[in-house]
Design an enzyme around this catalytic site. Structure first.
Site, short mmCIF file in Angstrom:
data_model
loop_
_atom_site.label_atom_id
_atom_site.label_comp_id
_atom_site.label_asym_id
_atom_site.label_seq_id
_atom_site.Cartn_x
_atom_site.Cartn_y
_atom_site.Cartn_z
N HIS A 518 22.44 1.83 -44.31
CA HIS A 518 20.98 1.88 -44.51
C HIS A 518 20.28 0.89 -43.58
O HIS A 518 19.75 -0.14 -44.01
CB HIS A 518 20.64 1.59 -45.98
CG HIS A 518 20.96 2.74 -46.89
ND1 HIS A 518 22.10 2.76 -47.68
CD2 HIS A 518 20.32 3.91 -47.12
CE1 HIS A 518 22.12 3.89 -48.36
NE2 HIS A 518 21.07 4.61 -48.05
N HIS A 522 19.79 4.76 -39.37
CA HIS A 522 19.68 5.83 -40.39
C HIS A 522 18.24 6.34 -40.47
O HIS A 522 18.01 7.55 -40.54
CB HIS A 522 20.11 5.29 -41.76
CG HIS A 522 19.76 6.20 -42.90
ND1 HIS A 522 20.30 7.45 -43.07
CD2 HIS A 522 18.88 6.02 -43.93
CE1 HIS A 522 19.79 8.01 -44.16
NE2 HIS A 522 18.92 7.17 -44.70
N HIS A 558 11.23 5.51 -45.20
CA HIS A 558 11.79 5.90 -46.51
C HIS A 558 12.85 4.95 -47.05
O HIS A 558 13.11 4.93 -48.25
CB HIS A 558 12.38 7.33 -46.43
CG HIS A 558 13.76 7.38 -45.87
ND1 HIS A 558 14.03 7.27 -44.51
CD2 HIS A 558 14.96 7.51 -46.48
CE1 HIS A 558 15.34 7.34 -44.32
NE2 HIS A 558 15.93 7.49 -45.50
N ASP A 559 13.48 4.12 -46.19
CA ASP A 559 14.47 3.15 -46.67
C ASP A 559 14.17 1.73 -46.19
O ASP A 559 15.08 0.89 -46.10
CB ASP A 559 15.88 3.55 -46.20
CG ASP A 559 16.57 4.50 -47.16
OD1 ASP A 559 16.23 4.48 -48.36
OD2 ASP A 559 17.43 5.29 -46.72
N ASP A 690 17.39 13.37 -45.24
CA ASP A 690 17.97 12.10 -45.68
C ASP A 690 19.49 12.17 -45.80
O ASP A 690 20.18 11.17 -45.58
CB ASP A 690 17.35 11.72 -47.03
CG ASP A 690 17.72 10.31 -47.46
OD1 ASP A 690 17.97 9.46 -46.58
OD2 ASP A 690 17.76 10.06 -48.69
#
Length: 793
Positions: A518, A522, A558-559, A690
């Site tokens: 992560h 990514h 998103h992360d 994802d």
């Protein structure tokens, strides 16, 4: 320490401090336990009674003291204490065994823990047996010790052990009351098919008294000769695998008459992950005008499409194509396997159908029952049972022996941990260091070697790992500049390219480069997949530019600030974020919130600073919704809604058009372009982006598998170091089979979702990669290889 004074006891007769009730669960039943009550039975006040009093004070338990056996029984019948401590050191005041028997003679005491305080023995004296105490009704003993801490530890152990167990057992009375009053016949047997319980409805239906049945094996009871010869073998084969069976069965009553029943047999998994009981629910089957329910020729094993096979629908090998009736009727037998797989996926998800608002659906079904034949009404009853469950979208797994990798993945990715806080705090370490590579101001400043790589970014086979190496682990800024420019994001947001560059740099710096998976690579990979999907014709025609911009931004952030640990870990560790977000979608909520906090904090990197307020609110809402959609606890809900609201209606229009030789492009467009369905498309898009690693070319797939495995290994290592629950035990670096974990992940999460997405967006290349990668992992697993690659020959 001196004991409590009379004034203290008078002022606080029921406990020294107020303690809130706690929640316990017995299966799906949620219980509220009031603060523990303790009764001390001591004839005289001394240091031991004082120690237990102050231990109760420390633990927050309510405490009463009785001096005589009579007052002890009277107080207990009034308060119903969970723990009773009886002084057994001095028999000259009262016999402790006699006091215990007096209390045990009362009905409320069956769920009470009674502790005997016994005197210390000289070291050279033999330890006395505890059997006399146990025979008298005591639960355990405590060797006298006037230390408050010793008494506190004893009480806390009792609370966390026997008291909680007894509390849960006490709640079972309500379950048995429900069973006794239930109108359906219920029979519970052991794993060896020995009858353990039947309810009154069963007695009435079969004509037996429960005393004639309990303790007998099912094989001892007379059987009806009306059943098919192999039916019992079929049922046993199914339920022994942990699968539910339901269908039509003839049973013989005590009178000798045969009765046709609709039977549902459910295996119950218990200790050790093994089947410990079978629960059978039976009701008379009404033959209305000789029309009998057909459950695939009168019986079915849950999740099956044939009698002879008892494969679990969710756990069978999904790479084997199975074509549903619709694809058989509308496509030839030589249709491409990828296309068949798409249609079989739609069929498999069909059982997850649920449309909001649920109450309206239930009311419609209830109304339909009133004017329906009995057989239809009974079928609708079963539909309502399914709709009324609170776990509509949660798949039911078989025992953990079937696939521990799947069970661990589900536990780690689809739950929020055990809700157990500890003294361990998991705090994020912000990694805001800047890259040593000069960040370009515009695309014109990108180094030629990187610019050449970026020329291939519209291709699915684009190698993000090569870009990671070339950019010194800063691929997000470079790829972001290229993709955002090609989609006209700066023009849409009315911001400069310099502002976009600053924002991308800020977001990338907020990812943790130390994470093996992560990290910003990514994020760049998900951004690339998002852009690829947005360029597909059907997706492009379904969304407007605001949707596209929202999707690209959501993919980028998103992360952000991901700690390399799962939600379950953070909840178990009692992290600040888990507490802030109430153990619910912790990381996803943090990613979305932090992204906006960082963006608006500095005008130099605020890409929204020139955006109209209304447009910003719409954009913000869309971004947050997409980021939250990446949280896995609602995975099956999102996939099911997409299939039922988009795949199936569009397929129906396509089939109608094909059969009538007309096309209905407008009808399909109307389905895609409704606001509700555009929302579902965006969620599905980012979800697939994802977790698209299994659909990448093999070498990329292998690398990503290694990275996520390493991150899970590191989490397991830390859980063991901190004494936290190990969320995914199979991810132990010393024993884990990476191929098995990949097979489970693809079977459980990936196949159905990408089948549905492929049916919509038409992605044959991705599905081909998925099939080849799956075969690769299967090959390694068959070789008993646990690593990423086969051993050198």
């Amino acid at each position: 320490m001196s004991g409590p004074s009379a004034e203290e006891r008078a002022a606080r007769p029921n406990g020294p401090r107020k303690v809130s009730a706690t929640e316990e669960c017995v299966g799906p039943m949620r219980l509220t336990q009031e603060p523990i009550q303790v009764l001390l039975v001591f004839a005289k006040e001394d240091s031991q009674s004082d120690a237990f009093w102050w231990a109760c004070d420390r633990a927050g338990f309510r405490c009463n003291i009785a001096r005589t056996p009579e007052s002890a029984v009277e107080c207990f019948l009034d308060k119903h204490h969970e723990i009773i401590v009886i002084d057994g050191r001095h028999s000259r005041y009262f016999e402790p065994e006699a006091v215990c028997r007096l209390i045990r003679a009362t009905k409320p005491s069956e769920n009470t823990v009674i502790l005997a305080v016994v005197p210390q023995r000289p070291a050279d004296q033999e330890e006395p047996s505890v059997l006399p105490l146990l025979c008298a009704g005591f639960s355990r003993r405590f060797v006298e010790n006037s230390s408050v801490s010793a008494c506190y530890n004893e009480l806390i152990q009792i609370e966390h052990g026997e008291v909680r167990c007894q509390f849960k057992l006490r709640a079972c009375n309500s379950v048995f009351t429900a069973l006794e009053l239930c109108q359906e016949a219920v029979e519970i047997t052991s794993e060896d098919h020995i009858i353990q319980y039947v309810n009154p409805a069963f007695e009435r239906m079969m004509g037996y008294h429960k005393g004639e049945l309990i303790g007998k094996e099912l094989t001892e009871l007379p059987k009806s000769d009306k059943n098919r010869a192999d039916l019992l073998d079929t049922i046993n084969t199914c339920i022994k695998k942990g699968k539910e069976w339901q269908g039509i069965y003839y049973a013989r009553k005590k009178s000798g008459d045969s009765i046709q029943q609709h039977v549902k047999i459910t295996p119950v998994i218990g200790q050790g992950g093994k089947i410990r009981h079978f629960v059978s629910i039976k009701r008379p089957h009404i033959d209305n005008n000789n029309q009998v329910h057909k459950f695939n020729k009168e019986e079915r094993c849950s999740g099956e499409h044939s009698q002879s096979e008892c494969h679990s629908l969710r756990h069978r090998d999904r790479r084997k194509d199975s074509i549903d009736a619709r694809s058989l009727s509308s496509r030839g037998s030589d249709a491409p396997s990828l296309q068949n797989r798409r249609y079989s996926s739609v069929a498999r998800i069909h059982s997850m159908t649920i449309e909001a608002p649920i109450t309206k659906v239930i009311n419609i079904i209830n109304a339909a029952q009133e004017s329906s034949p009995v057989t239809v009404a009974e079928a609708l009853d079963r539909v309502l049972e399914i709709l009324r469950t609170t776990e509509l979208y949660s798949p039911q797994l078989a025992s953990k022996e079937d696939d521990p990798h799947t069970n661990d993945l589900v536990g780690g990715l689809m739950s929020d941990g055990l809700r157990r806080l500890s003294g361990n705090e998991y705090v994020f370490c912000k990694n805001m260091s800047q890259s040593q590579l000069a960040i370009p101001v515009t695309l014109n400043d990108v180094p030629p070697s990187i610019a050449e790589m970026l020329n291939d970014e519209e291709c699915w086979e684009f190698n993000i790992l090569e870009l990671e190496a070339a950019t010194h682990k800063r691929p997000l800024t470079y790829l972001g500049l290229k993709i955002f420019t090609s989609f006209g994001v700066c023009e849409f947001l009315n911001c400069s390219e310099a502002t976009l560059r600053s924002w991308l740099q800020l977001m990338e710096a907020s990812y943790h480069a130390s994470n093996s998976y992560h990290n910003s690579t990514h994020a760049a990979d998900v951004l690339h997949a998002t852009a690829y999907f947005l360029r597909k014709e059907r997706v492009k025609s379904s969304l407007d530019q605001l949707d596209e911009v929202a999707a690209l931004i959501a993919a980028t952030v998103h992360d952000v600030d991901h700690p390399g640990r799962t939600n379950s870990f953070l909840c178990n560790a009692g992290s600040e974020l888990a507490i802030l977000y109430n153990d619910t979608a912790v990381l996803e909520s943090h990613h979305a919130a932090l992204a906006f906090q960082l963006t608006v904090r500095d005008s130099k990197s605020n890409i929204f600073k020139n955006t109209d307020r209304n447009q910003f609110r719409t954009l913000r809402q869309a971004i947050i919704d997409m980021v939250l959609a990446t949280e896995m606890t609602r995975h099956f809900e999102h996939v099911s809604k997409f299939v039922n609201s988009i795949n199936k209606p569009m397929a129906a229009i396509e089939e109608t058009s094909t059969s009538s030789m007309n096309s209905d492009c407008d009808g399909q467009a109307n389905i895609r372009n409704s606001p509700e369905n555009r929302l579902l498309i965006k969620r599905m898009l980012i979800k697939c982006a994802d977790v698209a690693n299994p659909c990448r070319p093999l070498e990329l797939c292998i690398e990503w598998a290694g990275r996520i495995s390493e991150e899970y290994f590191a989490q397991t290592d830390e859980e063991k170091r901190q004494g936290l629950p190990v969320v995914m035990p199979v991810f132990d670096r010393n024993t884990c089979s990476v191929p098995k974990s990949q097979i489970s992940f693809i079977d459980y999460f990936i196949t159905d979702m990408f089948d549905a997405w492929d049916a919509f967006a038409c992605l044959p290349g991705l599905m081909e990669h998925l099939s080849e990668n799956y075969k690769y992992w299967k090959g390694l697993d068959e070789m008993k290889c646990k690593s990423l690659r086969p051993p050198p020959s």
